[in-house]
Structure formats: C-alpha cells, structure tokens
Scaffold this active site. Structure first.
Site, PDB file in Angstrom:
ATOM      1  N   HIS A  92      -3.258  -5.372   1.714  1.00  0.00           N
ATOM      2  CA  HIS A  92      -2.589  -5.613   3.002  1.00  0.00           C
ATOM      3  C   HIS A  92      -2.613  -7.080   3.426  1.00  0.00           C
ATOM      4  O   HIS A  92      -3.403  -7.452   4.302  1.00  0.00           O
ATOM      5  CB  HIS A  92      -3.303  -4.809   4.095  1.00  0.00           C
ATOM      6  CG  HIS A  92      -3.099  -3.340   4.003  1.00  0.00           C
ATOM      7  ND1 HIS A  92      -2.066  -2.693   4.623  1.00  0.00           N
ATOM      8  CD2 HIS A  92      -3.800  -2.404   3.347  1.00  0.00           C
ATOM      9  CE1 HIS A  92      -2.139  -1.403   4.377  1.00  0.00           C
ATOM     10  NE2 HIS A  92      -3.179  -1.195   3.591  1.00  0.00           N
TER      11      HIS A  92
ATOM     12  N   GLU B 118      -0.788  -8.531   5.458  1.00  0.00           N
ATOM     13  CA  GLU B 118      -0.463  -8.647   6.897  1.00  0.00           C
ATOM     14  C   GLU B 118      -1.704  -8.522   7.780  1.00  0.00           C
ATOM     15  O   GLU B 118      -1.635  -8.801   8.975  1.00  0.00           O
ATOM     16  CB  GLU B 118       0.601  -7.607   7.290  1.00  0.00           C
ATOM     17  CG  GLU B 118       0.124  -6.173   7.489  1.00  0.00           C
ATOM     18  CD  GLU B 118      -0.180  -5.419   6.186  1.00  0.00           C
ATOM     19  OE1 GLU B 118      -0.134  -6.028   5.093  1.00  0.00           O
ATOM     20  OE2 GLU B 118      -0.498  -4.220   6.272  1.00  0.00           O
TER      21      GLU B 118
ATOM     22  N   CYS C   4       0.833  -1.211   0.000  1.00  0.00           N
ATOM     23  CA  CYS C   4       0.000   0.000   0.000  1.00  0.00           C
ATOM     24  C   CYS C   4       0.869   1.263   0.000  1.00  0.00           C
ATOM     25  O   CYS C   4       1.502   1.553  -1.016  1.00  0.00           O
ATOM     26  CB  CYS C   4      -0.970  -0.064   1.164  1.00  0.00           C
ATOM     27  SG  CYS C   4      -2.432   0.935   0.877  1.00  0.00           S
TER      28      CYS C   4
END
Ligand code: GLN
Length: 208
Positions: free
Chosen positions: A177, A179, A80
């Site tokens: 994302h 994560e 991002c």
C-alpha cells in the site's frame, strides 16, 4: 502534470488515501463510481480493500465490463485487493478483470503476520527518481503474486524471492500500500506509465 486526470475506483477500500497522495503530487483526481466517469480519466487506480466486495460492487454498478475495456486501452494500477482484481486467477470463485498475466494467492501471509512492513528494492523506480532508498512497504492481509507469465514482468520481490509487484505495459500490480506512506515514488511511477501510454496512443491517432 500535463493535464492528467487520474481516477480512483471509489466503491470500497482505501481510495481516499490515493486521492490525497495524487493531489499532493499535483494531478487532478476523480472518484469513480459510474461507468461514464471512466471516459473522463487518463488512468485508474483500484485501491486495497476486499477484492470479492470490489468485484461484486463493480458488477452491481454496471462497471465490470467497462473497467475491462478501459484496461485494454489505458493504464490501471491495482494495490492489494486491486491487484487481485486485475489478476487472471486468485484460486477462488470471485469476479476478476483478468487483465494481467499474473495469478495471486490471497491472504498469503497467514494470520500471524497478517500485516507487516518491510523495505523493498524496486529497481524500476530509478526511471522516475534519483532517490536510491529502498521503498518502505506496508502489507495488510496482502496477497502474493504467485506467477508472472507471458508479457507481465516482476517489479519487486521480498528477499526470499516471493513476488510483490508486477507490471505488464500500462498495467501495474502491487501487493502493498504505497498510499499509506509519505513516499510518492510508486504513484509517480504509475503517472509515468499513464503519460507514456497516452503519448503512444496520440502518436498512433495523430491527436495532440
Ligand atoms: N485480503 C484482501 C483480499 O483478499 C486484500 C487486503 C487489502 O487490500 N489490504 O481481497
């Protein structure tokens, strides 16, 4: 994991979530805030957050040129805001590492759907996983990758063809994302880039 240490740029943004995911996979991690910490890591993740802030802090912390030099030799993955920071052009005045031959459009999804989730096909993940399931991707005020030129390649698009992931050798950019999910496939894909980059370098220098 072949004694890898993966650094996560920890100036601003979602660096803790990357550290948690990497630890769960079983690699050593390091939060990177100082230039000398780059010497102790094999690959670096630049997290999501706010790309102008990350760029300005990188300059203030004396990291900017060191990050660029790191990317000329070692693997970096930007998620991002991190992907924006890796790009050549974001159509605004802001510090960019300009390491990847991609241009981005910040906040490309407008206000209405500033954040959304969708399933993506990422064919390259087949290199590290037999799991054929689509990747559930979380987008938060995400950029789009507007152009992918020269040595950069498209890794994934939305169903309408808009680009959300790209790779250029050891450099990786995702608009979303990984994560923030429990799916570690993109992290493991990045680790495979770190390992193959390290092995190529060792072959060239004769190091083990
Ligand atoms: N909108 C942010 C930017 O342009 C990126 C958002 C994110 O990293 N989740 O820098």
């Amino acid at each position: 994991m072949k004694n890898l240490t993966i650094g996560v740029l920890a100036l601003q943004g979602s660096f803790r979530e990357h550290i948690t995911m990497l630890r769960a996979i079983g690699v050593k991690t390091a939060e990177v805030r100082l230039p000398e910490q780059l010497e102790e890591i094999d690959g670096l993740i630049i997290p999501g957050g706010e790309s102008t802030t990350i760029g300005k802090l990188a300059i203030d912390f004396g990291l900017f040129e060191k990050l660029r030099a790191f990317g000329h030799k070692k693997a970096i993955w930007g998620t991002c805001a991190g992907a924006i920071f890796l790009s050549k052009d974001a159509h605004r005045q802001q510090p960019l590492l300009e390491l990847m031959d991609i241009t981005v459009e910040r906040n490309a999804f407008g206000r209405q759907i500033a954040s959304f989730e969708t399933d993506l096909k990422i064919p390259a993940l087949a290199k590290i996983s037999s799991d054929k399931a689509p990747f559930h991707a979380i987008f938060i005020r995400a950029p789009l990758i507007a152009t992918v030129t020269r040595d950069a390649e498209i890794l994934s698009t939305l169903p309408d063809g808009r680009i959300v992931a790209a790779q250029q050798g050891r450099l990786l950019a995702t608009a979303f994302h990984p994560e923030l999910t429990s799916d570690d496939r993109v992290h493991r894909y990045f680790l495979s880039l770190v390992i193959s980059n390290r092995e190529t370098k060792n072959k060239l220098t004769g190091e083990q």
